[in-house]
Design a protein around this motif. Structure first.
Motif, short mmCIF file in Angstrom:
data_model
loop_
_atom_site.label_atom_id
_atom_site.label_comp_id
_atom_site.label_asym_id
_atom_site.label_seq_id
_atom_site.Cartn_x
_atom_site.Cartn_y
_atom_site.Cartn_z
N ASP B 102 0.82 -1.22 0.00
CA ASP B 102 0.00 0.00 0.00
C ASP B 102 0.85 1.27 0.00
O ASP B 102 0.30 2.37 -0.01
CB ASP B 102 -0.98 0.02 1.18
N ARG B 103 2.17 1.14 -0.03
CA ARG B 103 3.03 2.31 0.06
C ARG B 103 3.11 3.05 -1.29
O ARG B 103 3.46 2.45 -2.31
CB ARG B 103 4.43 1.93 0.52
N ALA B 104 2.82 4.34 -1.27
CA ALA B 104 2.88 5.19 -2.45
C ALA B 104 4.31 5.67 -2.69
O ALA B 104 5.19 5.49 -1.84
CB ALA B 104 1.95 6.38 -2.27
N LEU B 106 6.37 9.12 -4.73
CA LEU B 106 6.43 10.29 -5.59
C LEU B 106 7.61 10.18 -6.55
O LEU B 106 8.73 9.90 -6.11
CB LEU B 106 6.60 11.55 -4.75
N THR B 120 -1.57 -2.79 -12.11
CA THR B 120 -2.05 -3.42 -10.88
C THR B 120 -2.02 -4.94 -11.07
O THR B 120 -2.03 -5.42 -12.21
CB THR B 120 -3.48 -3.00 -10.51
N ALA B 126 -1.32 1.60 -16.89
CA ALA B 126 -1.27 3.03 -17.19
C ALA B 126 0.15 3.39 -17.61
O ALA B 126 1.12 2.73 -17.20
CB ALA B 126 -1.67 3.86 -15.97
N ALA B 135 5.11 15.07 -12.67
CA ALA B 135 5.27 14.13 -11.56
C ALA B 135 4.12 13.15 -11.54
O ALA B 135 3.05 13.39 -12.11
CB ALA B 135 5.31 14.90 -10.24
N VAL B 136 4.35 12.03 -10.86
CA VAL B 136 3.30 11.06 -10.57
C VAL B 136 3.42 10.69 -9.09
O VAL B 136 4.52 10.39 -8.62
CB VAL B 136 3.42 9.77 -11.40
N ASN B 137 2.32 10.74 -8.38
CA ASN B 137 2.23 10.23 -7.02
C ASN B 137 1.71 8.81 -7.17
O ASN B 137 0.50 8.57 -7.20
CB ASN B 137 1.26 11.12 -6.22
N PRO B 139 0.15 5.62 -6.64
CA PRO B 139 -0.65 5.14 -5.51
C PRO B 139 -0.19 3.76 -5.06
O PRO B 139 0.47 3.02 -5.81
CB PRO B 139 -2.08 5.05 -6.09
N GLN B 141 -0.38 -0.18 -4.33
CA GLN B 141 -0.89 -1.33 -5.10
C GLN B 141 -0.55 -1.26 -6.59
O GLN B 141 -1.03 -2.10 -7.35
CB GLN B 141 -2.42 -1.50 -4.94
N TRP B 142 0.25 -0.28 -7.01
CA TRP B 142 0.64 -0.19 -8.41
C TRP B 142 2.11 -0.60 -8.59
O TRP B 142 3.00 0.05 -8.06
CB TRP B 142 0.43 1.21 -8.96
#
Lengths: 204, 204
Positions: B102-104, B106, B120, B126, B135-137, B139, B141-142
C-alpha cells in the motif's frame, strides 16, 4: 477524497511549475496576514502590516494532491511563501509537528530563497537554507516551519504520509519556536526567541 | 543506517542537481546491462547489447538518503536511467511493487523524457509521460517502472516510506509487465507484452 474512495486509485499526471502552480491538485488553501496573530515577536510590526495591507493580504498558499488517507498514501504538494518582513523577522508559515510525530517530510526547493527552521521538543534546533535544487528530508520528531529570506516567493515541493496530520498548537503553546530567523544586512541569521517557554511533549 | 541509529536524527542539507547528482546521499547503487537478463522481450537485441557494450555497461543508477527504517521515515533519492534501445523497446528499470504494497511513491522529473509505466495485479495498466516539472504520485498497489523514451538521461526525484521495500520478483514471475513501451517514429507508444501471464496476488 473521503473514506469511501476506491481501494486502488488510478495514477494521474501532476504538472508542477517552479512558481508552485500545480495541475492535478485536489486541495488548495491560503493563509493571510490576519491568520498570523501571535506568530511574530514584533506585534507592532504585524499590526502595522494588517493595517497597511488588510487582514486578507496573502502570506502563503499550499497546493496538494492525495488519493487516500491510508497509512501508505502520500500527500504531494507545493508551498508558496511570499516575501515579507515584520520588524526584523522574515515571513514564515505557521509551522507544525506532525500529529503522528514520527512522520518525515521532504521539502525540495523549486524557486526563491528560504530557510527550513526546525526544533525538537527536547530543545535541539536547526536552520537550513534552501535555494533551487536544495532539499531537506525533515526527520520525524522535528517541528518545522518555512521562512522566506529572499525577495521572491519561496516555493517548495513537499511529500509526506497522508496519515501524518499537523499539530500547529504545539508552537503557539510554547510562545513560538525556539529560534527566530531575522535580517542581518542583506542576509539572515538566527536569534533566540525570548518568548519561547519550551515545548510540551508530543502527543504521539 | 542501522537499527542502532539514534531515535531522533539531525536534519541535513541535500543538494540535488537536474542531472541527478545528490550531495548528502547515504546510498548509491547501479544496474548494468548484465543485470537485465529476461527483462526485454527482444532477447536477441539484449544479447547484442551485452556483446557490444559489455555486461558492465551502466543502465541506471540510484542515489538515496534516509535516516531510519521506522514507519514514519522517508527515503528520498534520484533515479538516473540512461537512454537506450533493445529492439523496439526503450531502456527501463527493473520495476517493482512495494513489499508493503500500500506504500505510495512520488516521482518528480528533473530532466530528460520518460514514461512511468504502471500495472495493478488485477490487470489495470497506465503509462504517464514525464518531462521536467511533471510528476506522478504512484498510488499504493501499483507495480511501476521508469522508461527512458528520450535521447538524454531520464532523471527523477523520488520519495517513499522507508519501510516500503521492493518486490522485484512479481514482474519476473509474470513474464514481465503487462505493457511494453516501444518506439513509434520519433516518439513512443504502448504495446501488449505477449509473454505476460498475469500477476500473482501481492504478498502484503
Amino acid at each position: 477524497m473521503t473514506s469511501d474512495a476506491p481501494a486502488i486509485d488510478r495514477p494521474t499526471l501532476l504538472e508542477i511549475s517552479a512558481s508552485g502552480g500545480f495541475e492535478g491538485s485536489t486541495r488548495h488553501y491560503e493563509k493571510v496576514v490576519g491568520d498570523m496573530a501571535g506568530v511574530y515577536l514584533d506585534e507592532k510590526a504585524w499590526t502595522a502590516a494588517v493595517e497597511a495591507d488588510g487582514e486578507s493580504a496573502l502570506v502563503y498558499s499550499v497546493n496538494e494532491q492525495k488519493y487516500q488517507n491510508g497509512p501508505g498514501a502520500l500527500i504531494v504538494g507545493t508551498s508558496i511563501v511570499l516575501p515579507g518582513r515584520y520588524g526584523d523577522e522574515f515571513a514564515v508559515t505557521r509551522g507544525h509537528l506532525h500529529a503522528v510525530s514520527d512522520r518525515a517530510e521532504l521539502y525540495y526547493c523549486l524557486s526563491g530563497r528560504g530557510v527550513m527552521l526546525l526544533d525538537t521538543v527536547d530543545g535541539d534546533t536547526a536552520a537550513i537554507e534552501l535555494t533551487p535544487g536544495k532539499a531537506v528530508n525533515v526527520p520525524g520528531q522535528w517541528i518545522h516551519r518555512s521562512v522566506n529570506v529572499g525577495d521572491e516567493p519561496f516555493v517548495t515541493l513537499f511529500s509526506y504520509a497522508a496519515d501524518a496530520g499537523q499539530d500547529y498548537a504545539i508552537i503557539a503553546e510554547a510562545g513560538g519556536m525556539k529560534t527566530l530567523v531575522v535580517a542581518d544586512g542583506d542576509g539572515w541569521t538566527t536569534a533566540p526567541n525570548p518568548r519561547h517557554r519550551g515545548y510540551r511533549k508530543a502527543s504521539a
